[in-house]
Structures are given as structure tokens and as C-alpha cells.
Design a protein around this motif. Structure first.
Motif, PDB file in Angstrom:
ATOM      1  N   ARG A  74      -0.580   0.949  -4.889  1.00 58.51           N
ATOM      2  CA  ARG A  74      -1.031  -0.638  -5.085  1.00 58.51           C
ATOM      3  C   ARG A  74      -1.055  -1.333  -3.918  1.00 58.51           C
ATOM      4  NH1 ARG A  74      -2.782  -3.611  -9.466  1.00 58.51           N
ATOM      5  NH2 ARG A  74      -2.438  -5.856  -9.228  1.00 58.51           N
ATOM      6  N   SER A  75       0.273  -1.094  -3.077  1.00 60.16           N
ATOM      7  CA  SER A  75       0.491  -1.874  -1.762  1.00 60.16           C
ATOM      8  C   SER A  75      -0.395  -1.507  -0.767  1.00 60.16           C
ATOM      9  CB  SER A  75       1.802  -1.516  -1.384  1.00 60.16           C
ATOM     10  OG  SER A  75       2.921  -2.073  -2.059  1.00 60.16           O
ATOM     11  N   TYR A  76      -0.892  -0.297  -0.775  1.00 62.02           N
ATOM     12  CA  TYR A  76      -1.921   0.395   0.241  1.00 62.02           C
ATOM     13  C   TYR A  76      -3.146  -0.160  -0.146  1.00 62.02           C
ATOM     14  CZ  TYR A  76      -4.732   3.724   2.693  1.00 62.02           C
ATOM     15  OH  TYR A  76      -5.675   4.320   3.756  1.00 62.02           O
ATOM     16  N   GLU A  77      -3.510  -0.055  -1.302  1.00 61.39           N
ATOM     17  CA  GLU A  77      -4.803  -0.733  -1.573  1.00 61.39           C
ATOM     18  C   GLU A  77      -5.021  -2.129  -1.528  1.00 61.39           C
ATOM     19  OE1 GLU A  77      -5.137   0.308  -5.654  1.00 61.39           O
ATOM     20  OE2 GLU A  77      -5.551   2.552  -5.315  1.00 61.39           O
ATOM     21  N   VAL A 128      -7.525  -4.042   0.955  1.00 63.88           N
ATOM     22  CA  VAL A 128      -8.424  -5.224   0.364  1.00 63.88           C
ATOM     23  C   VAL A 128      -8.289  -6.452   1.635  1.00 63.88           C
ATOM     24  CG1 VAL A 128      -8.579  -6.845  -1.233  1.00 63.88           C
ATOM     25  CG2 VAL A 128      -8.589  -4.379  -1.959  1.00 63.88           C
ATOM     26  N   ASP A 129      -6.741  -6.835   1.887  1.00 64.37           N
ATOM     27  CA  ASP A 129      -6.700  -7.924   2.780  1.00 64.37           C
ATOM     28  C   ASP A 129      -7.275  -7.615   4.134  1.00 64.37           C
ATOM     29  OD1 ASP A 129      -5.238  -9.104   0.878  1.00 64.37           O
ATOM     30  OD2 ASP A 129      -3.235  -8.513   1.469  1.00 64.37           O
ATOM     31  N   ILE A 130      -7.296  -6.443   4.765  1.00 62.03           N
ATOM     32  CA  ILE A 130      -7.777  -6.365   6.046  1.00 62.03           C
ATOM     33  C   ILE A 130      -9.373  -6.300   6.014  1.00 62.03           C
ATOM     34  CG2 ILE A 130      -8.200  -4.352   7.675  1.00 62.03           C
ATOM     35  CD1 ILE A 130      -5.446  -3.631   7.160  1.00 62.03           C
ATOM     36  N   MET A 131      -9.895  -5.853   4.700  1.00 62.14           N
ATOM     37  CA  MET A 131     -11.456  -6.017   4.782  1.00 62.14           C
ATOM     38  C   MET A 131     -11.628  -7.395   4.510  1.00 62.14           C
ATOM     39  SD  MET A 131     -12.216  -2.751   1.995  1.00 62.14           S
ATOM     40  CE  MET A 131     -13.769  -3.338   1.289  1.00 62.14           C
ATOM     41  N   LEU A 132     -10.915  -8.184   3.694  1.00 59.69           N
ATOM     42  CA  LEU A 132     -11.160  -9.807   3.671  1.00 59.69           C
ATOM     43  C   LEU A 132     -11.267 -10.317   5.082  1.00 59.69           C
ATOM     44  CD1 LEU A 132      -9.270 -11.134   0.531  1.00 59.69           C
ATOM     45  CD2 LEU A 132     -11.815 -11.093   1.029  1.00 59.69           C
ATOM     46  N   PHE A 136       1.528  -9.675   5.068  1.00 61.97           N
ATOM     47  CA  PHE A 136       0.181  -9.126   5.494  1.00 61.97           C
ATOM     48  C   PHE A 136       0.606  -8.128   6.678  1.00 61.97           C
ATOM     49  CE2 PHE A 136      -3.493  -8.996   8.506  1.00 61.97           C
ATOM     50  CZ  PHE A 136      -4.377  -8.557   7.417  1.00 61.97           C
ATOM     51  N   VAL A 137       1.488  -8.744   7.649  1.00 61.90           N
ATOM     52  CA  VAL A 137       1.766  -7.759   8.651  1.00 61.90           C
ATOM     53  C   VAL A 137       2.796  -6.354   8.021  1.00 61.90           C
ATOM     54  CG1 VAL A 137       3.436  -7.576  10.510  1.00 61.90           C
ATOM     55  CG2 VAL A 137       1.796  -9.575  10.413  1.00 61.90           C
ATOM     56  N   LYS A 138       3.483  -6.815   7.044  1.00 65.12           N
ATOM     57  CA  LYS A 138       4.277  -5.671   6.462  1.00 65.12           C
ATOM     58  C   LYS A 138       3.398  -4.732   5.821  1.00 65.12           C
ATOM     59  CE  LYS A 138       7.456  -4.957   2.545  1.00 65.12           C
ATOM     60  NZ  LYS A 138       8.014  -5.372   1.418  1.00 65.12           N
ATOM     61  N   PHE A 139       2.139  -5.025   4.993  1.00 66.70           N
ATOM     62  CA  PHE A 139       1.278  -4.204   4.648  1.00 66.70           C
ATOM     63  C   PHE A 139       0.617  -3.352   5.647  1.00 66.70           C
ATOM     64  CE2 PHE A 139       1.009  -6.980   0.421  1.00 66.70           C
ATOM     65  CZ  PHE A 139       1.639  -6.189  -0.372  1.00 66.70           C
ATOM     66  N   VAL A 140       0.221  -3.978   6.471  1.00 70.45           N
ATOM     67  CA  VAL A 140      -0.460  -3.365   7.665  1.00 70.45           C
ATOM     68  C   VAL A 140       0.463  -2.115   8.255  1.00 70.45           C
ATOM     69  CG1 VAL A 140      -1.670  -3.524   9.794  1.00 70.45           C
ATOM     70  CG2 VAL A 140      -1.925  -5.195   7.947  1.00 70.45           C
ATOM     71  N   MET A 162       0.704   0.586   6.159  1.00 65.49           N
ATOM     72  CA  MET A 162      -0.412   1.336   5.714  1.00 65.49           C
ATOM     73  C   MET A 162      -0.555   2.336   7.108  1.00 65.49           C
ATOM     74  SD  MET A 162      -4.365   0.082   5.073  1.00 65.49           S
ATOM     75  CE  MET A 162      -4.713  -0.323   6.831  1.00 65.49           C
ATOM     76  N   ILE A 163      -0.383   1.856   8.165  1.00 71.16           N
ATOM     77  CA  ILE A 163      -0.654   2.447   9.532  1.00 71.16           C
ATOM     78  C   ILE A 163       0.755   3.689   9.267  1.00 71.16           C
ATOM     79  CG2 ILE A 163      -0.051   2.534  11.932  1.00 71.16           C
ATOM     80  CD1 ILE A 163      -1.313  -0.311  12.067  1.00 71.16           C
ATOM     81  N   ALA A 164       1.845   3.218   8.950  1.00 75.56           N
ATOM     82  CA  ALA A 164       3.071   4.454   8.914  1.00 75.56           C
ATOM     83  C   ALA A 164       2.539   5.476   7.984  1.00 75.56           C
ATOM     84  CB  ALA A 164       4.257   3.937   8.398  1.00 75.56           C
TER      85      ALA A 164
END
Length: 160
Positions: free
Chosen positions: A16-19, A23-27, A146-150, A153-155
């Protein structure tokens, strides 16, 4: 407690965090695309250009994609949204209101009014700029998340 249940629960949370991060990056990407195409349309219209078809199509497609992505974003945060925790923040409340207004004016321009150089078109443009300001405020207030999620995701992509 069964350790396998904890593993499954943690995997669901990570998914869910990845998704949510996707979504946030797409936005963010769609916000940039809608902004660029909207400003380009405004500049072209104000200089009397009539060949706007390509930019209108880009703006409408990006706008509809952004609407869909925002609905996904709201779905991810629905419990907080409906419990009014999110709406207590003035920026998010105003962003929600202005976004709704921009969507309505955009749909009226797309489906009802023909012609690009209209007063409603100008209202849509100005309210879109206001929406962008609130969207950036919303993002800035949540930049650490947002930065934490990104980063997560990269990791996760790098370690696969």
C-alpha cells in the motif's frame, strides 16, 4: 500470535505504501503536465492563435488522468479524509474545494461551451493557478512523508 500473519500484514502495508508513492509521483507529474499545457493554452489564446487542437487534447487527457489519480489518492486517505482529520488543515480543505471548482469549470468548457476564448475559460485558468498553489502547499506540508515514500520505493526497486 502467528508470525506469518505479521509478515502478511507488513507485506500489505508495504504494498500500500508503494502504491501510494506511485500515485503521489503520478500526481506530481500530471500536475506539471496540466500546468504546462494550461499555461501554453492561455498564452496561445491571448496571442490570438487559433490552432490549439493539440494543446487542448494534451490538457484534457492530462486533466482527466489527474482527476482519476486524485480519486485514487483520496481513496488511499479516505478514512482520514472522511474523519475530517485532513479537512482540518486549511490547505487541504481549500485544495479540495478549488479542485472541485476546476473540474466543474473544465467539464463545462469541454462538454457545454464551444470556443476557447471565454470568460469561463479565464475563470478556469485562474482557478487552476490557485489550485496549483494549494497543491504545492499540500505537498510541501507533507514533503517528509513524500520523500520517505519515494526513498522506500527506490530502495525496493534497487533490491529486487
Amino acid at each position: 500470535m502467528n508470525p506469518n500473519k505479521n509478515i502478511i500484514k507488513n507485506e500489505k502495508i508495504m504494498k500500500r505504501s508503494y502504491e501510494n508513492a506511485v500515485v503521489d509521483i503520478m500526481l506530481l507529474i500530471l500536475l506539471i503536465a496540466v500546468t504546462v499545457s494550461g499555461v501554453k493554452l492561455h498564452v496561445l489564446i491571448s496571442h490570438g492563435h487559433t490552432d490549439l487542437h493539440t494543446w487542448i487534447i494534451i490538457h484534457v487527457i492530462c486533466g482527466l488522468a489527474m482527476l482519476t489519480t486524485i480519486l485514487l489518492h483520496i481513496r488511499y486517505h479516505w478514512k482520514s479524509y472522511i474523519s475530517r482529520k485532513i479537512l482540518r488543515g486549511k490547505i487541504t480543505f481549500l485544495l479540495s474545494f478549488v479542485f472541485g471548482f476546476v473540474v466543474i469549470t473544465g467539464l463545462v468548457l469541454l462538454l457545454v461551451i464551444s470556443g476557447t476564448d471565454t470568460k469561463l475559460g479565464l475563470v478556469h485558468y485562474v482557478s487552476g493557478l490557485v489550485m496549483i498553489a494549494f497543491a504545492l502547499g499540500h505537498l510541501i506540508r507533507r514533503r517528509k512523508i513524500f520523500v520517505k515514500f519515494v526513498k522506500e520505493m527506490i530502495a525496493s526497486v534497487v533490491t529486487r
